[in-house]
Every structure is written in C-alpha cells, then in structure tokens.
Design a protein around this motif. Structure first.
Motif, mmCIF file in Angstrom:
data_model
loop_
_atom_site.group_PDB
_atom_site.id
_atom_site.type_symbol
_atom_site.label_atom_id
_atom_site.label_comp_id
_atom_site.label_asym_id
_atom_site.label_seq_id
_atom_site.Cartn_x
_atom_site.Cartn_y
_atom_site.Cartn_z
ATOM 1 N N CYS A 41 0.847 -1.185 0.000
ATOM 2 C CA CYS A 41 0.000 0.000 0.000
ATOM 3 C C CYS A 41 0.877 1.227 0.000
ATOM 4 N N GLY A 42 0.462 2.256 -0.662
ATOM 5 C CA GLY A 42 1.255 3.486 -0.717
ATOM 6 C C GLY A 42 0.989 4.372 0.474
ATOM 7 N N GLY A 43 1.865 5.379 0.653
ATOM 8 C CA GLY A 43 1.651 6.405 1.663
ATOM 9 C C GLY A 43 2.346 6.099 2.960
ATOM 10 N N ARG A 56 -0.654 -2.383 7.818
ATOM 11 C CA ARG A 56 -0.226 -1.435 6.794
ATOM 12 C C ARG A 56 0.983 -1.987 6.030
ATOM 13 N N PRO A 57 0.789 -2.998 5.179
ATOM 14 C CA PRO A 57 1.914 -3.461 4.378
ATOM 15 C C PRO A 57 2.342 -2.373 3.404
ATOM 16 N N GLY A 58 3.557 -1.941 3.505
ATOM 17 C CA GLY A 58 4.046 -0.841 2.679
ATOM 18 C C GLY A 58 5.473 -0.503 3.061
ATOM 19 N N THR A 59 5.932 0.661 2.646
ATOM 20 C CA THR A 59 7.339 1.016 2.827
ATOM 21 C C THR A 59 7.730 1.009 4.304
ATOM 22 N N ALA A 60 6.924 1.625 5.149
ATOM 23 C CA ALA A 60 7.279 1.715 6.569
ATOM 24 C C ALA A 60 7.378 0.349 7.215
ATOM 25 N N SER A 61 6.492 -0.580 6.829
ATOM 26 C CA SER A 61 6.500 -1.896 7.463
ATOM 27 C C SER A 61 7.528 -2.831 6.833
ATOM 28 N N PHE A 62 7.672 -2.796 5.509
ATOM 29 C CA PHE A 62 8.609 -3.701 4.861
ATOM 30 C C PHE A 62 10.059 -3.354 5.188
ATOM 31 N N THR A 63 10.376 -2.081 5.325
ATOM 32 C CA THR A 63 11.752 -1.729 5.675
ATOM 33 C C THR A 63 12.069 -2.130 7.114
ATOM 34 N N ALA A 96 12.304 -8.337 1.125
ATOM 35 C CA ALA A 96 11.376 -7.365 1.710
ATOM 36 C C ALA A 96 11.638 -5.969 1.165
ATOM 37 N N LEU A 97 12.906 -5.582 1.061
ATOM 38 C CA LEU A 97 13.231 -4.245 0.546
ATOM 39 C C LEU A 97 12.886 -4.119 -0.928
ATOM 40 N N ARG A 99 10.431 -1.392 -2.520
ATOM 41 C CA ARG A 99 10.828 -0.535 -3.644
ATOM 42 C C ARG A 99 9.863 -0.673 -4.813
ATOM 43 N N ASP A 100 9.490 -1.895 -5.146
ATOM 44 C CA ASP A 100 8.633 -2.110 -6.308
ATOM 45 C C ASP A 100 7.227 -1.552 -6.107
#
Length: 436
Positions: A14-16, A175-182, A200-201, A205-206
């Motif tokens: 998810c974005g954001g 919230r699967p997204g940048t904050a959680s995956f990193t 995960a990274l 990124r994708d």
C-alpha cells in the motif's frame, strides 16, 4: 519469525507514509552500525520544502483555532520530522510543547498525540518512554498502525527481540508498505536472514510510487549490499537513489561510504563534505573524521571530531540522550575510560546488540578483555553477521590468546565486508596476517 516471512512474501503493498520521526538503523536517523546506535528502518523522507509549507500552514491555523487538538498533534509530528530531515534538535522542544498541548486539549483517546510523543521519545533516544507512549496508543486504538511503527522502533533499540518482531508483524498486518517492509527487513537482517531482508526491501521498492519513497528503498537496498560485500552494487544503488531524489542526503553519505571502501578517497571526502553541509549528523562527522585519519589528515580529522562534539552538546541541550555515539567516539579517539562509563550507562538503559558491541570494545580498550568477550558474544547472539561486531570480537579473542577463534572472527569480518571501516579493516588484515 515464520509468519513474518510468509507475510513479507504475500502481502500487497500500500502506498503512503506517516512522518513518524523514527530513529535510524544506528539509532540516529540514518544507518550504519559503525557510528551512532541505526536502525529500525526509518520512514521514507518527506520533501523539506513541502514539510516547511505544512508547518507554516498548521501554525497559521492554530493561531486562528488554538483549541484544535488534532492540529497540535499534527504540528508536533511535523516538528519531529523536520528535526530528522535537518539534524536540528531545536525542533524537539517545539514538538514536545505542541504534542503536550494536544494531549491537554484532548486527554482521552488521543492516539495522534501519544504516537507523536512516542516518535519524539525515539528521536531523543528515550526508548523506554517511546515504548510506553506507543503501548498507550495501541491500547486506545489497536488499529492505529503508526503506533506499531513507533513501538517496533523502540523495542528494537531496547533489545526486546521477540517484542520487536511481533510489533513489526502487527504493523505488516495493518499497513503493508514502505514503513513496514523496511522495518521487517531490518528485523530479518538482525537475525542473519539477508536474502529475506533483500526480498522485503525489493517489495517495498517495487510498490513505492512516490519518488521520495522509492529513493528511500533504493538507499536501504544499497546499505544492505554495502554491509555484505557487494560494494560496487551498493555504489550503483546509492546513485540510483540520488537520481530518483537528488536531495536525499543519506544516499549521498552512503555513496561516500562505498567510495571510501573502494579506495576512491577524494570522491568520498567530497561526498561526505556535501552531506554534512546539508545535514550535520554525528554519524557522518565521525565517518569523515575516521576517513581523514586513515589518510593521514590529522588536522582535518580533529576538525570533524570537534564538530561532532559540538553537535552532541547541541543535541543534549535539546533533550537527546546519546551516550552510544559519544562512547564509540571516546573509545577509539578519546578517553577509553570515559567511553566505558558512557556505554555502561547506555547498556543499563537498553540491551541492544549495537550497545553490547560498543561496550565490549570500550572494555577491550581498557584492558578488561574477559568481561568484554561476554558483551561481544551478546552482540552476535541473535545471528546478526555484522563485520564490525566480528572484528571487535576477533581483537578481544586475540588479546585473550584465543588464536583460532580470533582468526575465525577476523576472517569472517573481512569476508562479510572487506571495507567495513577505513581505519579498522586495514588493522584486521594486518592482525590476521600476524595470526596466520
């Protein structure tokens, strides 16, 4: 851990992002274990100009509507983020005032203010307070995903291994997204699961459509490459991040690290200097000082260390507790006895692998090698194959006459990251030759 890996593989992105003002992989804001205490992965960067405009707009609104609790919480979070972007800790007292004003106006179920106070506490390295604020926010609203990001950061820095993994899992669920995956990637890296961390990274990124988010993910992938003997790939990754977002300072500093490891010293000095001119983080100052030291530039190194001390004093005046960075500096470039005192105090506050490693090294520098070995073992206990940790333990074992163990750890350090430090990697090679 099995469930965390499954969710990383299957979750939709998810974005954001929320601007949570999280600490970096080293505890500072951006990440390298060689300096300040790193990194539950930070949220992606927010454009400085857009954040400045948002702060101005909220300030104007709150002059007109001073009873807006939500507005005060939002302004406080923005101040925390501005401090992270600019390395200016004078924003922390402003954030503290705004967030407490929000809480005074709306003392019940004010998850935004509680989460903001947790992010502020993380930024000040008050990780026990950050945990408490995040847990209060989660108790009020179990679906409030930003609180889990703050909680994951705090528990990671406190050394609560299973608690941090669970908080990351809760964040991924919501919230699967940048904050959680990193954050998941960092958790996996700490447990020695490098391929899973890279996956995960790559997913983060994708799924990142905003240029700032994408640059952040490219930077994190480059950091992973640099830490595990893929320095040329790391250099390309940092350059990709800078191409995506030319203002992303951590990628500029990362490029300097890669250049230093590859022997491109003039380029590294140039990029470190440019990064420090934008964001004078103690981590960057220490790294540039050590690079100058390795090149025989004693005067330039002293200037970086002087600036580092000044930055530390400014941070302390604004409520930041950072005995780790100062202890690391003192162990190698100042007073090892003071380093031991600082790092024992830090260990009493949090049992993080980075603190265990730094305390082990300070004890070694003071000749307390038997006790140092216990902390060096603690730093590596969960599977984090960190080159600096391996080097430190190898030198401690060497001092204790444990030749086979020292040879194994020094070899592992250089195999993991041959350029892990411009000062200490050459020493590791020399000592390994002596042992062989």
């Amino acid at each position: 851990m099995r469930r965390l890996a499954l969710l990383i593989t299957t979750a939709a992105l998810c974005g954001g992002l929320a601007a949570l003002g999280t600490v970096g992989r080293d505890g500072s804001g951006h990440g390298s274990p060689t300096a300040d205490a790193a990194h539950p992965a930070s949220t992606a960067p927010v454009g400085d100009s857009s954040l400045t405009r948002a702060i101005a707009a909220d300030q104007q609104r709150l002059r007109q509507v001073p009873g807006d609790a939500t507005g005060w919480a939002r302004l406080g979070a923005e101040y925390v983020e501005q401090a992270r972007l600019t390395a200016d800790p004078s924003y922390y007292p402003k954030a503290d005032e705004a967030l407490h004003r929000s809480l005074a106006l709306a003392p019940e179920a004010n998850t935004d203010a509680l989460t903001g106070l947790g992010a502020l506490a993380n930024a000040r390295h008050l990780f026990d307070q950050a945990r408490d604020f995040a847990e209060q926010a989660v108790a009020v609203s179990p679906a409030h995903w930003p609180a889990y990001a703050v909680l994951a950061d705090a528990l990671t820095q406190l050394g609560d291994d299973s608690g941090a993994t669970e908080a990351v899992q809760q964040l991924l669920d919501r919230r699967p997204g940048t904050a959680s995956f990193t954050r998941a990637a960092y958790d996996l890296e700490q447990h020695g699961r490098i391929d899973d961390a890279r996956t995960a990274l790559q997913q983060a990124r994708d799924g990142a459509y905003d240029p700032a988010d994408r640059a952040f993910c490219q930077y994190q992938l480059a950091e992973l490459d640099r830490n595990y003997n893929r320095t040329q790939e790391a250099l390309s990754g940092y350059e990709q991040a800078l191409h995506t977002d030319p203002d992303y300072t951590p990628a500029l500093a990362g490029r300097a690290r890669a250049e230093a490891a590859l022997g491109h010293s003039e380029d590294a000095v140039r990029d470190y200097t440019a990064a420090i001119a934008k964001v004078p983080l103690p981590q960057y100052l220490l790294e540039l000082g050590e690079l100058h030291d390795s090149l025989g530039h004693a005067e330039q190194a002293r200037e970086q260390y002087r600036l580092l001390t000044a930055e530390q004093q400014l941070a302390a005046a604004n409520g930041v507790v950072d005995d780790l960075t100062l202890g690391q500096y003192q162990a190698d470039h100042g007073d090892p006895a003071q380093a031991e005192q600082l790092l024992r105090a830090e260990w009493n506050r949090r049992h993080n692998p980075l603190v265990a490693d730094a305390l082990a090294w300070a004890l070694h520098r003071n000749g307390h090698d038997t006790e140092a070995l216990d902390y060096a073992n603690e730093a590596l206990a969960h599977g984090w194959n960190n080159a600096l940790f391996r080097y430190h333990r190898g030198e401690i074992e060497r001092a204790l006459g444990r030749t086979d163990e020292a040879r194994r750890d020094l070899s592992a350090a250089l195999a993991t990251d041959p350029g892990f430090s411009p000062l200490q990697a050459p020493r590791a090679r020399e000592d390994l030759r002596d042992l062989s």
